[in-house]
Design an enzyme around this catalytic site. Structure first.
Site, mmCIF file in Angstrom:
data_model
loop_
_atom_site.group_PDB
_atom_site.id
_atom_site.type_symbol
_atom_site.label_atom_id
_atom_site.label_comp_id
_atom_site.label_asym_id
_atom_site.label_seq_id
_atom_site.Cartn_x
_atom_site.Cartn_y
_atom_site.Cartn_z
ATOM 1 C CG ASP A 10 -0.170 -0.060 2.559
ATOM 2 O OD1 ASP A 10 1.004 -0.510 2.581
ATOM 3 O OD2 ASP A 10 -0.741 0.347 3.591
ATOM 4 C CG HIS A 241 7.003 0.115 10.423
ATOM 5 N ND1 HIS A 241 7.081 -0.425 11.683
ATOM 6 C CD2 HIS A 241 6.592 1.391 10.581
ATOM 7 C CE1 HIS A 241 6.730 0.499 12.573
ATOM 8 N NE2 HIS A 241 6.434 1.605 11.923
HETATM 9 C C1 BDR Z 1 2.778 -0.387 8.729
HETATM 10 O O1 BDR Z 1 1.725 0.571 8.522
HETATM 11 C C2 BDR Z 1 2.033 1.410 7.437
HETATM 12 O O2 BDR Z 1 1.934 2.760 7.813
HETATM 13 C C3 BDR Z 1 3.431 1.089 7.007
HETATM 14 O O3 BDR Z 1 3.563 1.154 5.601
HETATM 15 C C4 BDR Z 1 3.695 -0.292 7.522
HETATM 16 O O4 BDR Z 1 3.348 -1.271 6.578
HETATM 17 C C5 BDR Z 1 3.454 -0.117 10.059
HETATM 18 O O5 BDR Z 1 2.559 -0.265 11.114
HETATM 19 CA CA CA Z 2 2.939 -0.735 4.212
#
Ligand code: BDR
Ligand code: CA
Length: 317
Positions: A10, A241
């Protein structure tokens, strides 16, 4: 031997970094991107995925658009205060000249896995809706996938979307509970480790020094994202992340895992979206008979950050 991966994403600032990291890693063969709502609406996620592949010079990789809403509840909406209105840190980007393929993401996932049994690793970096839809469409993918390595969840630490839940899982808890319950090997790269991979301002500034399109894009999109982290967590720089899940696929020795069954809170209460590891013996009924998930609990953050920098900035092209 390279490993075939499908990245479900995403994009998202950190998704962009993770996609580039994967594309620059000789161990991985990215055979497709599938898109999902989350950081942005799905249409924009698809536009961004196409843009990122163009920046990387890899428009040969297919992009399949996926779900625009969770399985059960309505989508809570994008998070422009984290990733920017455009999901890419509010930098002006031209529209892509390439297009998504006609095939829906869940269908693409099923077709690719069933065509190459035991070969494909799924790397979901967003809500797990497309993966759950693929499982519903063809449950045999569970026995034909190589493994699933996902960014999401929080086993023994607080959430980030709410005090209880991590954003990707919170966006579609019903889908996540299906994915953690299917008979395949899932590895959960969640906040337990990603909040311990701290890419500082000094680390990020190195990307600006490198005259390569992917490094330059990272340098442009990260300041907005970094400001969000610094305001929210009072840290220096960002927590890594999505790239942490890619790192696990490349080199699992960066992590320590515990093997626990995982349930997701699908209630309407304050803990909705919380990933609960099943601890104790005997396990309480909700966890009984559920597959063991590799839950990442420790990480060598410095080595991970260096690996990403070397791959994206020092490898060719
Ligand atoms: C996840 O949430 C999104 O904001 C980031 O892309 C990552 O996949 C982290 O909690
Ligand atoms: Ca993500």
């Amino acid at each position: 031997m390279t490993r075939k991966v499908i990245i479900d994403t995403d994009p998202g600032v950190d998704d962009a970094m993770a996609i580039f990291f994967a594309l620059c890693s000789p161990e991985l063969d990215v055979i497709g991107l599938t898109t999902v709502f989350g950081n942005v609406h799905t249409d924009l996620a698809t536009t961004n995925a196409l843009r990122l592949l163009e920046i990387a010079g890899r428009s040969d990789i297919p992009v399949a658009q996926g779900a625009d809403a969770p399985l059960v509840r309505p989508y809570g909406g994008p998070v422009p205060y984290v990733h920017g209105e455009d999901g890419q840190g509010n930098v002006p980007l031209p529209p892509p000249s390439s297009k998504a393929i006609e095939t829906q993401a869940a269908v693409f996932i099923v077709e690719q896995i069933m065509r190459a049994p035991g070969e494909i690793t799924l790397v979901p970096l967003g809500p797990l809706t497309n993966i759950a839809l693929a499982l519903r469409l063809e449950p045999r993918i569970a026995h034909n996938v190589r493994e699933v390595v996902l960014m999401g969840g929080n086993a023994l630490c607080p959430g980030n979307a709410t005090p209880a839940a991590e954003a990707n899982i919170h966006n579609d808890p019903e889908a996540a509970d299906l994915v953690f319950g299917a008979p395949w090997q899932v590895t959960m790269v969640g906040l337990d480790v990603t909040h311990r991979v701290n890419m500082t301002r000094a680390h990020l500034e190195r990307y600006a020094q490198v005259d390569k399109p992917m490094a330059q894009h990272i340098a442009r999109i990260t300041p907005f994202y970094r400001d969000f982290f610094e305001k929210t967590y009072h840290c220096d720089g960002i927590y890594v992340h999505d790239s942490s899940a890619v790192a696990y696929v490349i080199d699992p020795s960066l992590f320590k895992v515990e093997r626990w069954p995982v349930r997701v809170d699908t209630s309407s209460g304050v803990s909705r979206g919380k990933t609960w590891p099943g601890l104790g013996d005997p396990l309480p009924p909700p966890w009984q008979g559920r597959p063991l998930v590799n839950v990442c609990v420790e990480v060598d953050g410095e080595r991970l950050i260096e690996m990403e920098y070397e791959r994206v900035c020092q490898s060719s092209p």
